[in-house]
Design an enzyme around this catalytic site. Structure first.
Site, PDB file in Angstrom:
ATOM      1  N   GLU A 151      -0.519  10.073 -30.810  1.00 45.64           N
ATOM      2  CA  GLU A 151      -1.367  10.772 -31.782  1.00 45.64           C
ATOM      3  C   GLU A 151      -1.890   9.807 -32.844  1.00 45.64           C
ATOM      4  O   GLU A 151      -1.356   8.721 -33.039  1.00 45.64           O
ATOM      5  CB  GLU A 151      -0.595  11.906 -32.453  1.00 45.64           C
ATOM      6  CG  GLU A 151       0.858  11.612 -32.804  1.00 45.64           C
ATOM      7  CD  GLU A 151       1.086  10.474 -33.761  1.00 45.64           C
ATOM      8  OE1 GLU A 151       0.316  10.341 -34.734  1.00 45.64           O
ATOM      9  OE2 GLU A 151       2.040   9.704 -33.556  1.00 45.64           O
TER      10      GLU A 151
ATOM     11  N   GLY B 106       2.743   4.787 -34.100  1.00 44.17           N
ATOM     12  CA  GLY B 106       2.070   5.941 -33.522  1.00 44.17           C
ATOM     13  C   GLY B 106       1.060   5.497 -32.485  1.00 44.17           C
ATOM     14  O   GLY B 106       1.259   4.484 -31.809  1.00 44.17           O
ATOM     15  N   GLU B 107      -0.015   6.259 -32.328  1.00 44.77           N
ATOM     16  CA  GLU B 107      -1.114   6.023 -31.379  1.00 44.77           C
ATOM     17  C   GLU B 107      -0.641   5.795 -29.943  1.00 44.77           C
ATOM     18  O   GLU B 107      -1.332   5.181 -29.127  1.00 44.77           O
ATOM     19  CB  GLU B 107      -2.025   4.882 -31.835  1.00 44.77           C
ATOM     20  CG  GLU B 107      -1.450   3.486 -31.861  1.00 44.77           C
ATOM     21  CD  GLU B 107      -2.391   2.435 -32.468  1.00 44.77           C
ATOM     22  OE1 GLU B 107      -2.547   1.370 -31.858  1.00 44.77           O
ATOM     23  OE2 GLU B 107      -2.973   2.709 -33.544  1.00 44.77           O
ATOM     24  N   GLY B 108       0.549   6.296 -29.601  1.00 40.82           N
ATOM     25  CA  GLY B 108       1.049   6.163 -28.237  1.00 40.82           C
ATOM     26  C   GLY B 108       1.572   4.787 -27.905  1.00 40.82           C
ATOM     27  O   GLY B 108       1.847   4.490 -26.738  1.00 40.82           O
TER      28      GLY B 108
END
Length: 342
Positions: free
Chosen positions: A165, A307-309
């Site tokens: 996300e 974050g951001e996968g």
């Protein structure tokens, strides 16, 4: 997220959760049996053996394959960002999405390194959720529409789905959701997120407390916790996890916010995350507490909090290694190697 078609309702989503497909025990048993025959001492590959069995069980095939992993990153904005709970302004969400699209983010490099297909899904960045300190962040239709949008990430042929996300202030949202879902005090779930100072940390704690007081229904129902305290991108992750279960796609979860989104389903049915693994333990203090609550042991602990996968993308390498060893190693009989005496 501009599809004009009616979204699912919470009642329809609950019906899906009540009818989750179970594991493919035949494929899982075949994986266990093959592990016993491979040219190594039992258990010598540690959690790689666990990963291979998990992949086979939830792909419904043996041997498992990880030729087509997908990393899906969902991006959304939060009204609570106006409370000064992040070290960055809300405009950074859209700027980072552009960075993903231009190939300049960490997740781009990590996906390239494991030959993963990166998809970035924007959820109405110009229209953030409402500030949950004064009432629900979303109405039911908005929340369900975001969940339905997330379901679109699960397509035929995807063998492993890694989720992540992007959304300024979503660690505040995650802390509020975790507190509503699993109890405790806001201070136990709030972390530094993007690197807020002491005053910013106090604002985050105050925002979570205010959100819980403004939305008492969030403690009584997991989907209400998502609707009242979550964000569009978190609802999309919940939908993606549910759709993956329905489609027999194993899921690799990223860090704190991503795991909280998945935990909504765990609270609805304790079996709902059996097809999920958690890639890593975030340094956000609430993540370790959350993992204990849902009974998940992360694969990695690298001190990550991006974050951001990113953590999920790193864990794809472990899944590829597990599948390669499981399918490619010789058995004792094939290699002419003496096995352990019975």
């Amino acid at each position: 997220m501009s599809n004009p078609q009616p979204a699912l309702t919470f009642e329809e989503i609950r019906a899906l959760v009540r009818n989750l497909p179970g594991p493919d025990l035949g494929a899982g048993t075949a994986a266990v049996q093959r592990e016993r025959e491979l040219t190594k001492p039992p258990g010598a590959l540690g959690r790689l053996e666990e990963i291979a069995e998990w992949l086979a069980t939830w792909q419904g095939q043996h041997p498992p394959e990880v030729r087509r992993p997908r990393v899906a990153v969902f991006a959304g904005n939060h009204g609570v960002a106006a409370r000064g709970v992040s070290a960055f302004p809300a405009s950074v969400t859209a700027q980072m999405v552009a960075n993903f699209q231009n190939g300049g983010a960490a997740v781009n490099q990590l996906c390239d390194s494991v030959d993963a297909d990166l998809r970035v899904y924007e959820l109405d960045l110009d229209n953030p959720t409402r500030d949950f300190t004064t009432g629900p962040a979303m109405d039911e239709e908005e929340c369900c529409r975001a969940m339905a949008y997330g379901m679109m990430a699960v397509e035929m042929g995807v063998q492993l789905l890694a989720l992540g996300e992007m959304g300024i202030a979503n660690s505040t949202s995650a802390a509020a959701m975790a507190c509503a879902l699993f109890g405790g005090e806001p201070e136990q779930w709030v972390g530094r997120g993007t690197g807020v100072d002491d005053e910013g940390f106090r604002r985050k704690v105050a925002a979570v407390q205010a959100g819980l007081e403004a939305n008492p229904q969030a403690k009584d129902d997991p989907f209400e916790a998502l609707r009242c305290l979550g964000g569009f991108e978190l609802a999309a992750i919940t939908g993606a996890v549910l759709a993956a279960r329905m489609g027999r796609v194993p899921v690799m979860l990223d860090g704190y916010a991503c795991t909280v989104a998945a935990a909504v389903l765990f609270k609805a049915d304790r079996r709902a995350l059996d097809h999920c693994m958690v890639a890593h333990r975030s340094v956000e203090p609430g993540h370790a507490r959350l993992l204990d609550a849902i009974g998940k042991k992360p694969l990695l602990d690298l001190g990550m909090r991006l974050g951001e996968g990113s953590g999920a993308a790193v864990a794809i390498a472990l899944c590829k290694a597990a599948a390669a060893c499981h399918g490619g190693m010789a058995t004792f009989a094939e290699a002419g190697v003496s096995g352990k005496p019975s």
